[in-house]
Design a protein around this motif. Structure first.
Motif, short mmCIF file in Angstrom:
data_model
loop_
_atom_site.label_atom_id
_atom_site.label_comp_id
_atom_site.label_asym_id
_atom_site.label_seq_id
_atom_site.Cartn_x
_atom_site.Cartn_y
_atom_site.Cartn_z
N HIS A 56 6.17 -1.82 -10.58
CA HIS A 56 6.44 -2.22 -11.96
C HIS A 56 5.16 -2.80 -12.55
O HIS A 56 4.75 -3.92 -12.21
N ASP A 57 4.54 -2.04 -13.42
CA ASP A 57 3.31 -2.49 -14.06
C ASP A 57 3.63 -3.31 -15.30
O ASP A 57 4.77 -3.32 -15.78
N ARG A 109 4.14 -5.45 -9.95
CA ARG A 109 5.16 -5.91 -9.00
C ARG A 109 5.57 -4.74 -8.12
O ARG A 109 5.84 -3.64 -8.60
N PHE A 110 5.57 -4.98 -6.82
CA PHE A 110 5.95 -3.96 -5.85
C PHE A 110 7.35 -4.27 -5.33
O PHE A 110 7.62 -5.34 -4.79
N PHE A 111 8.25 -3.29 -5.53
CA PHE A 111 9.67 -3.52 -5.31
C PHE A 111 10.26 -2.39 -4.46
O PHE A 111 9.95 -1.22 -4.65
N ALA A 160 0.83 -1.20 0.00
CA ALA A 160 0.00 0.00 0.00
C ALA A 160 0.87 1.26 0.00
O ALA A 160 0.56 2.25 -0.67
N ALA A 161 1.98 1.21 0.75
CA ALA A 161 2.87 2.36 0.81
C ALA A 161 3.55 2.61 -0.54
O ALA A 161 3.66 3.76 -0.99
N VAL A 162 4.01 1.54 -1.19
CA VAL A 162 4.66 1.68 -2.48
C VAL A 162 3.67 2.16 -3.53
O VAL A 162 3.98 3.00 -4.37
N GLY A 181 6.80 -11.06 -4.90
CA GLY A 181 7.64 -12.08 -5.50
C GLY A 181 8.02 -11.81 -6.95
O GLY A 181 7.80 -10.74 -7.49
N LEU A 182 8.62 -12.83 -7.56
CA LEU A 182 8.94 -12.85 -8.98
C LEU A 182 8.34 -14.13 -9.56
O LEU A 182 8.49 -15.21 -8.98
N ASN A 183 7.66 -14.01 -10.69
CA ASN A 183 6.98 -15.19 -11.24
C ASN A 183 7.13 -15.32 -12.75
O ASN A 183 6.35 -16.01 -13.40
#
Length: 255
Positions: A79-80, A181-183, A27-29, A113-115
């Motif tokens: 990262h959309d 992706r939230f990084f 939520a913060a990212v 994660g990474l998928n």
């Protein structure tokens, strides 16, 4: 994992963050990425607090071998689907790049994660031993390199600690629509030498130190401005250097 870091230059900590931590940070990212104008990531309360996450610092303590270290910066990104990749580079801060005498690490958090969609993390284990300019490998794009590995399957909340001098890249991948992706990545530098500051500083370390101490923190040296010199000035002036830099040192002036 410590042995892996010493040998390969990275260590993976699966499922490092719990669900509540993941949800809070996602939520913060998301709020940080959506804000206009966008502010510095550390200014977000939850993202800033990650810089002194006790369990994360326990692992940084270990890779630093018990030596003191200082916080350098923190970034956060969403990262959309369709996000572009990033070419090969390294992130060790030094002007000019000549050695790896002191340790600098980046701590990567993959909140969901990474998928194999949106982007893969590419690494060349062992490459941290070779001092090169950050953009020296950019011309290679994100092509596979000899000895490179692809990290595309890690669980949500996983943490990676990576030697900042390791050559790495992000390869864009299709898919991920509706599931960005939230990084988050943050960085720490071993004490003992002065490091280039992150940008102009702009009060980041003082702000984080005050928040950390208000939260009961007992290691204010994590945010010590005295361990840095003017990074932007160093970058500008190092571009003007000519010939062998060692000849500019005082002991070589009359040799």
């Amino acid at each position: 994992m410590l042995d892996s870091f010493q040998e390969q230059g990275y260590a993976v900590f699966p499922d490092f963050l719990g669900k509540e931590e993941i949800d809070t940070l996602k939520a913060a990212v998301d709020a940080h990425a959506s804000a206009r104008p966008q502010r510095n990531a550390y200014e977000n309360e939850q993202i800033g607090e990650l810089t002194w996450h006790s369990r994360a610092l326990e692992q940084v303590d270990k890779v630093m071998g018990g030596e003191r270290y200082v916080f350098h910066h923190i970034h956060a990104a969403r990262h959309d689907a369709g996000t572009r990749g990033v070419a090969w580079h390294q992130d060790y801060e030094q002007y000019p790049q000549t050695n790896r005498a002191h340790l600098m690490v980046h701590v990567f958090f993959y909140l969901n994660g990474l998928n194999g969609t949106i982007g893969d993390l590419l690494l060349v284990p062992g490459s941290q031993r070779f001092a090169v300019e950050s953009n020296a490998l950019t011309f290679l794009g994100d092509s596979d390199l000899p000895g490179s590995i692809t990290v595309d399957d890690v669980s949500p909340g996983s943490m990676l600690i990576v030697h900042s001098g390791m050559w790495h890249a992000r390869r864009a991948k299709p898919g991920g629509e509706g599931s960005p992706r939230f990084f988050i990545d943050m960085s720490f530098c071993q004490s003992g030498v002065k490091w280039p500051s992150y940008g102009r500083g702009d009060g980041m370390l003082a702000d984080l130190r005050a928040r950390y101490e208000a939260d009961g923190g007992t290691r204010p040296w994590l945010f010590d401005e005295e361990q840095f010199f003017d990074g932007p000035r160093a970058r500008k002036e190092s571009k003007d250097l000519q010939g062998s830099v060692i000849l500019d040192l005082p002991q070589w002036q009359n040799s």
